[in-house]
Design a protein around this motif. Structure first.
Motif, PDB file in Angstrom:
ATOM      1  N   GLU A   1      -8.009   0.851   2.308  1.00 49.85           N
ATOM      2  CA  GLU A   1      -7.293   0.249   3.435  1.00 49.85           C
ATOM      3  C   GLU A   1      -8.151  -0.808   4.117  1.00 49.85           C
ATOM      4  O   GLU A   1      -7.631  -1.828   4.595  1.00 49.85           O
ATOM      5  CB  GLU A   1      -6.888   1.341   4.433  1.00 49.85           C
ATOM      6  CG  GLU A   1      -5.852   2.307   3.899  1.00 49.85           C
ATOM      7  CD  GLU A   1      -5.497   3.400   4.898  1.00 49.85           C
ATOM      8  OE1 GLU A   1      -5.978   3.320   6.054  1.00 49.85           O
ATOM      9  OE2 GLU A   1      -4.741   4.328   4.545  1.00 49.85           O
TER      10      GLU A   1
ATOM     11  N   LEU B   1      -1.670   0.424  10.414  1.00 53.85           N
ATOM     12  CA  LEU B   1      -2.377  -0.690   9.778  1.00 53.85           C
ATOM     13  C   LEU B   1      -2.083  -2.008  10.484  1.00 53.85           C
ATOM     14  O   LEU B   1      -2.955  -2.874  10.607  1.00 53.85           O
ATOM     15  CB  LEU B   1      -1.973  -0.780   8.304  1.00 53.85           C
ATOM     16  CG  LEU B   1      -2.414   0.368   7.397  1.00 53.85           C
ATOM     17  CD1 LEU B   1      -1.756   0.232   6.029  1.00 53.85           C
ATOM     18  CD2 LEU B   1      -3.933   0.378   7.260  1.00 53.85           C
TER      19      LEU B   1
ATOM     20  N   TRP C   1       0.849  -1.202   0.000  1.00 54.10           N
ATOM     21  CA  TRP C   1       0.000   0.000   0.000  1.00 54.10           C
ATOM     22  C   TRP C   1       0.880   1.246   0.000  1.00 54.10           C
ATOM     23  O   TRP C   1       1.778   1.376   0.834  1.00 54.10           O
ATOM     24  CB  TRP C   1      -0.902  -0.007   1.238  1.00 54.10           C
ATOM     25  CG  TRP C   1      -1.950   1.049   1.215  1.00 54.10           C
ATOM     26  CD1 TRP C   1      -1.894   2.289   1.789  1.00 54.10           C
ATOM     27  CD2 TRP C   1      -3.213   0.973   0.554  1.00 54.10           C
ATOM     28  NE1 TRP C   1      -3.038   2.982   1.539  1.00 54.10           N
ATOM     29  CE2 TRP C   1      -3.881   2.189   0.781  1.00 54.10           C
ATOM     30  CE3 TRP C   1      -3.845  -0.015  -0.203  1.00 54.10           C
ATOM     31  CZ2 TRP C   1      -5.148   2.453   0.271  1.00 54.10           C
ATOM     32  CZ3 TRP C   1      -5.113   0.245  -0.711  1.00 54.10           C
ATOM     33  CH2 TRP C   1      -5.749   1.468  -0.475  1.00 54.10           C
TER      34      TRP C   1
ATOM     35  N   GLN D   1      -2.556  -2.835  -3.616  1.00 56.65           N
ATOM     36  CA  GLN D   1      -3.339  -1.656  -3.989  1.00 56.65           C
ATOM     37  C   GLN D   1      -3.463  -1.591  -5.517  1.00 56.65           C
ATOM     38  O   GLN D   1      -2.491  -1.791  -6.243  1.00 56.65           O
ATOM     39  CB  GLN D   1      -2.636  -0.406  -3.455  1.00 56.65           C
ATOM     40  CG  GLN D   1      -3.382   0.886  -3.655  1.00 56.65           C
ATOM     41  CD  GLN D   1      -2.614   2.055  -3.049  1.00 56.65           C
ATOM     42  OE1 GLN D   1      -1.473   1.903  -2.602  1.00 56.65           O
ATOM     43  NE2 GLN D   1      -3.235   3.222  -3.026  1.00 56.65           N
TER      44      GLN D   1
END
Length: 514
Positions: free
Chosen positions: A417, A446, A268, A300
């Protein structure tokens, strides 16, 4: 190019060296069982075949539940004496065992090459990690065991086939240092010769060890539920681990049950592709047949093209084949990423899972051909699987929610996310996970919602060595966490009311992991 078997590495030569090193543990081509300090014949013979070329390499003697019960009772008697042995004497005997194992390091590694298909470098690493880890505990055990007592009975060890030395033998030697006798079951699929050699050397050093071969279904009741057993250590899949956990429901036995999980690497807002490329290559070590392998990449959407530019050249360059095949005598053993899977049956099962996912709509970004590996002329290659990479496996696919335990990767594309975290947590808990992010502060944020015991930021995580703890989240683990000081705590008793760090139904906590 025609290949030959490296001189001196034929199985007949390897097994002759094992018989010469520990003749008491082998009867002809059959491995004996060890209990009560003595090697025993008896039991039902069963063939051992190597995944390297499918040939028969030895026999084990599978004992029944009655024999196992007697063996556990003998181990309990040994345990009482060993628990009363001063720590200094225990350290001295374990040190002697480590010296003997070190002297036979190359032979132990060769048995692993043949029995479970590890390339030479990986086989040596398995032995070295075990011995180096125990040396660390020999230096730390006075501090770790201070104020603690051995368990009331021996530790029962039921482990998988993939790391006989660095997981099983390592754990046993630490359990012995802590004052416990140990009982181990040989894995059904591989490692019995290596473990027989190792346990013979451990016995010669005066250590109270028991080694049994037999059906898991028949012996589990004894090795898990026998009243003499003080703790149960299990490493394997969720199905068998669940059975062990169920058998312990009405018991207060110490337990540490390591099970599989779909370890994921999330990508990401990332641009450090050269860094990731090195990790990707190493990730194929031993064909991803390990509990800390990364078979899932969650990417992503805007980064998919850049990721595939790095990933596909790596997966297409992976080297696999016969671990002992060379072009000429005197040539070093090949530097392979992996050899065979543990069996032709496992290889066939994995191929079917890939076919099932593709029929369901997964996009095969890469499907190698097993025939492209390095082999001897005419050898059986039924246990070999080439790397594969599938984009977007369907939700009903077995590869979507469970780890393949082989060189097959799945890639999931996400836009938010929240989707990233959901895809990374697909298997209800994992042992390890990693995040590739440019902003490490975002990565740490995260990571708090990734259901894995260890989460790496721009690096892979592993089981760890020496002072590093290990455990799992969710269904990937049950019971006490281990590694470092926690391994000694798990197999010793502290003061009244002590609560172990672990993944328990009413209490899940652990100290920070390095």
């Amino acid at each position: 190019m025609s290949l030959i078997l490296a001189p001196g590495t034929a199985w007949t030569d390897v097994f002759d060296r094992v018989r010469a090193a520990v003749p008491e543990a082998v009867a002809g081509d059959r491995l004996r069982n060890l209990y009560g300090g003595t090697w025993h014949d008896g039991g039902v013979p069963a063939d051992l075949r190597t995944p390297v070329d499918g040939s028969l390499i030895a026999e084990v003697s599978r004992v029944d539940a009655g024999t196992a019960t007697g063996a556990v009772r003998a181990a309990a008697r040994e345990h009482r004496d060993w628990a009363a042995t001063p720590l200094g004497e225990r350290k001295a005997r374990v040190a002697v065992a480590v010296e003997a194992l070190t002297a036979h390091r190359d032979l132990l590694a060769l048995t692993l090459v043949w029995e479970i298909g590890k390339p030479w470098r990986a086989a040596c690493a398995d032995v070295d990690r075990a011995l180096d880890g125990v040396r660390w505990y020999l230096q730390q055990i006075d501090r770790q065991a201070a104020g603690r007592e051995p368990l009331p009975g021996p530790v029962s060890n039921i482990a998988s086939w993939n790391y006989p030395m660095s997981v099983l033998v390592h754990a046993e030697l630490v359990q012995l240092l802590a004052g416990n006798a140990v009982v181990a079951k040989t894995p059904s699929q591989g490692g019995a010769v290596c473990l027989t050699l190792a346990h013979a050397l451990m016995t010669r050093a005066g250590l109270p060890v028991t080694l049994l071969s037999g059906s898991g279904d028949e012996l589990s009741e004894v090795l898990v539920r026998a009243p003499e057993i003080g703790a149960v250590a299990f490493v394997g899949g969720r199905s068998n681990g669940g059975k062990v956990a169920a058998a312990l429901l009405d018991s207060d036995k110490r337990h540490f049950i390591e099970q599989e999980g779909l370890n994921a690497w999330g990508i990401w807002d990332f641009s450090q592709w050269d860094l990731l490329a090195g990790h990707l290559r190493k990730g194929f070590e031993y064909g991803k047949q390990r509990c800390t392998a990364y078979p899932r990449f969650v990417v992503q959407r805007d980064l998919v093209g850049s990721f595939l530019d790095v990933y596909l050249p790596v997966v297409k360059s992976v080297r696999f084949g016969h671990p002992l095949a060379v072009t000429a005598p005197g040539e070093p053993l090949p530097e392979l990423d992996f050899g065979p899977l543990i069996s032709a049956a496992k290889a066939g099962e994995l191929r079917r899972k890939v076919d099932e996912a593709v029929r369901g709509g997964a996009v095969p970004l890469h499907r190698g051909d097993a025939a492209e590996g390095r082999y001897l002329d005419g050898q059986d290659i039924g246990a070999y699987v080439a790397p594969a990479a599938l984009l977007a496996p369907p939700g009903r696919s077995r590869l979507m929610h469970a780890e393949p335990f082989g060189p097959v990767d799945t890639i999931i594309v996400v836009d938010t996310e929240e989707e990233l975290l959901s895809a990374m947590n697909a298997s209800n808990g994992a042992l390890v996970a990693s995040l590739a992010v440019d902003d490490e502060e975002l990565g740490a944020k995260l990571a708090q919602d990734v259901q894995a015991y260890k989460v790496g930021i721009n690096r892979p995580r592993s089981r760890g060595d020496r002072d590093e703890t290990f455990g799992g989240r969710g269904a990937s683990w049950k019971g006490a966490f281990v590694g470092g000081d926690l391994l000694v705590q798990a197999v010793t008793l502290g003061g009244p009311g002590e609560r172990l760090y672990g993944n328990f139904p009413d209490y899940t906590s652990c100290p920070p992991t390095p």
